[in-house]
Design an enzyme around this catalytic site. Structure first.
Site, PDB file in Angstrom:
ATOM      1  N   LEU A 218      -1.700 -18.223  29.938  1.00  0.00           N
ATOM      2  CA  LEU A 218      -0.781 -17.452  30.779  1.00  0.00           C
ATOM      3  C   LEU A 218      -1.569 -16.969  31.984  1.00  0.00           C
ATOM      4  O   LEU A 218      -2.633 -16.376  31.830  1.00  0.00           O
ATOM      5  CB  LEU A 218      -0.232 -16.239  30.021  1.00  0.00           C
ATOM      6  N   ASP A 219      -1.073 -17.218  33.189  1.00  0.00           N
ATOM      7  CA  ASP A 219      -1.759 -16.750  34.395  1.00  0.00           C
ATOM      8  C   ASP A 219      -1.892 -15.228  34.372  1.00  0.00           C
ATOM      9  O   ASP A 219      -1.074 -14.537  33.760  1.00  0.00           O
ATOM     10  CB  ASP A 219      -0.988 -17.178  35.645  1.00  0.00           C
ATOM     11  N   PRO A 220      -2.905 -14.682  35.047  1.00  0.00           N
ATOM     12  CA  PRO A 220      -3.102 -13.227  35.061  1.00  0.00           C
ATOM     13  C   PRO A 220      -1.876 -12.439  35.508  1.00  0.00           C
ATOM     14  O   PRO A 220      -1.618 -11.347  35.000  1.00  0.00           O
ATOM     15  CB  PRO A 220      -4.269 -13.048  36.038  1.00  0.00           C
TER      16      PRO A 220
ATOM     17  N   VAL B 229       1.180 -13.134  35.001  1.00  0.00           N
ATOM     18  CA  VAL B 229       2.312 -13.374  34.099  1.00  0.00           C
ATOM     19  C   VAL B 229       2.072 -12.622  32.798  1.00  0.00           C
ATOM     20  O   VAL B 229       0.977 -12.667  32.239  1.00  0.00           O
ATOM     21  CB  VAL B 229       2.473 -14.884  33.804  1.00  0.00           C
TER      22      VAL B 229
END
Length: 301
Positions: free
Chosen positions: A37-39, A41
Site C-alpha cells: 500500500l502506498d504511503p 493510501v
C-alpha cells in the site's frame, strides 16, 4: 506463532514500516505483507506471520476493493496529490452524473494498463520510481487487469473557482491494478486531466476494513496476552478449498510426504488434523500430492 493478521495501515506509513512495527510488537522476524500500500493510501494490509508466509501468494491472488476520490481538472507526476502538477485542464462547467458514470463503466471489465513511472515495477533491473526520481522516462510493459465493479458513490462536487470536479467511487479489482492510473484513464475518457485524490483499501485477502487491527490495538492485545483474538489461522487464506480431516494414519503419511487417495475431485484441498491446517495438496494423476506443507502449524493460544 503462525497465522494472518489483518492490519490497518494509516496514511503516512510505508508497508515496510508496518511490517517493522508488527515484528517489534510480536517479537517475530518472519512476517511479510501481501501487497504494498502506498504511503498516502490507508486501509487493510494483511500480514502473514511465521508459517503463514507460505500463504502470501494465495492472499495476493485475491481481489481487492477500494474506495476513493477522483479529481478532474489537473494531472501530476505521480497521478495522485503527492506529485507536481504537470497539466491543467480547467473545467468551465461540470460533467453530468451520467457522463461520469459512463466513464467509469468504460473502464469496467478486462483492461490494459501501463504502470505509472512512480511505481515499484522493475524494468531492466531497476524500479520505475528510481528512473522517475532521476528524471528519466522508460518504456513500460503493458499489464492486464480486471475491474469487476467501478461505481460512483456520491454526488460530484464542482468548483468554478478551481476549475475542478471531484467525486467518490468504489472499485473492485484484480491484483496488480493501479487505481491511480485508473483515475487518470477515467479523465482521458472524459477528455480532461485527472488525479486520484484519495484512496482507502477496504478489502484484501478476504479481510475487510472492519476486521483490520491498528498498530495501537495490536500493542494492546500483545500486552493483554490476547493476540489469538486478532491473528487469524492460516487456513482462512484457503477458505475456498474443500477441507479434508485426516485420520492418524493419513497424517503420518503426509508427514513423510506421501501421496493420498481422497474422495475429492477438486484441483486442490486443504488437509486438517486435530482441527489445524497441516497441508495443501494438489490433484495429479488421480492422487493428491504435496503443494504446501504446514506440519509445524499449531493453534495460537
Amino acid at each position: 506463532m503462525n497465522g494472518i493478521l489483518p492490519l490497518y495501515k494509516p496514511t503516512g506509513m510505508t508497508s515496510a514500516d508496518a511490517v517493522y512495527h508488527a515484528r517489534k510488537i510480536l517479537g517475530i522476524k518472519k512476517i511479510g505483507h501481501s501487497g504494498t500500500l502506498d504511503p498516502n493510501v490507508d486501509g487493510v494490509l494483511p500480514l502473514a506471520i511465521g508459517a503463514g508466509t507460505k500463504a502470501v501468494p494465495q492472499l495476493m491472488a485475491s481481489g481487492k476493493v477500494y474506495t476513493g476520490e477522483i479529481t478532474l481538472g489537473f494531472a501530476t507526476t505521480t497521478e495522485d496529490l503527492d506529485g507536481e502538477v504537470v497539466d491543467k485542464t480547467p473545467l468551465t462547467q461540470p460533467f453530468t452524473a451520467d457522463q461520469l458514470d459512463a466513464a467509469l463503466t468504460a473502464w469496467t471489465g478486462n483492461i490494459t494498463q501501463i504502470p505509472p513511472m512512480f511505481s515499484a515495477v522493475k524494468v531492466n533491473g531497476r524500479r520505475l520510481y528510481e528512473y522517475a526520481r532521476a528524471g528519466e522516462t522508460v518504456k513500460r510493459p503493458e499489464r492486464q487487469a480486471t475491474v469487476s465493479q467501478f461505481t460512483r458513490t456520491d454526488e460530484p462536487v464542482f468548483s468554478a473557482t478551481d476549475g475542478t470536479q471531484r467525486f467518490r467511487f468504489e472499485v473492485h479489482v484484480s491484483k496488480g491494478t493501479y487505481i491511480r492510473t485508473l483515475a487518470v484513464d477515467v479523465g482521458k475518457t472524459l477528455g480532461v486531466a485527472a488525479v486520484m485524490s484519495q484512496l482507502t483499501r477496504v478489502k484484501s485477502g478476504g479481510f475487510t476494513l472492519k476486521q483490520a487491527v491498528s498498530i495501537e490495538q495490536l500493542k494492546a492485545h500483545a500486552a493483554a496476552g490476547t493476540l489469538a483474538d486478532v491473528i487469524q489461522p492460516i487456513d482462512i487464506a484457503f477458505a475456498d478449498l474443500p477441507q479434508v480431516d485426516l485420520t492418524v494414519e493419513q497424517f503420518e503419511a503426509i508427514s513423510h510426504g506421501r501421496f493420498l487417495s481422497l474422495d475429492q475431485q477438486t484441483p486442490r484441498v486443504r488437509l486438517h488434523f486435530a482441527g489445524v491446517l497441516k497441508a495443501i495438496y494438489r490433484r495429479e494423476d488421480d492422487q493428491y500430492r504435496p503443494d504446501l506443507m504446514f506440519l509445524a502449524n499449531e493453534k495460537n493460544v
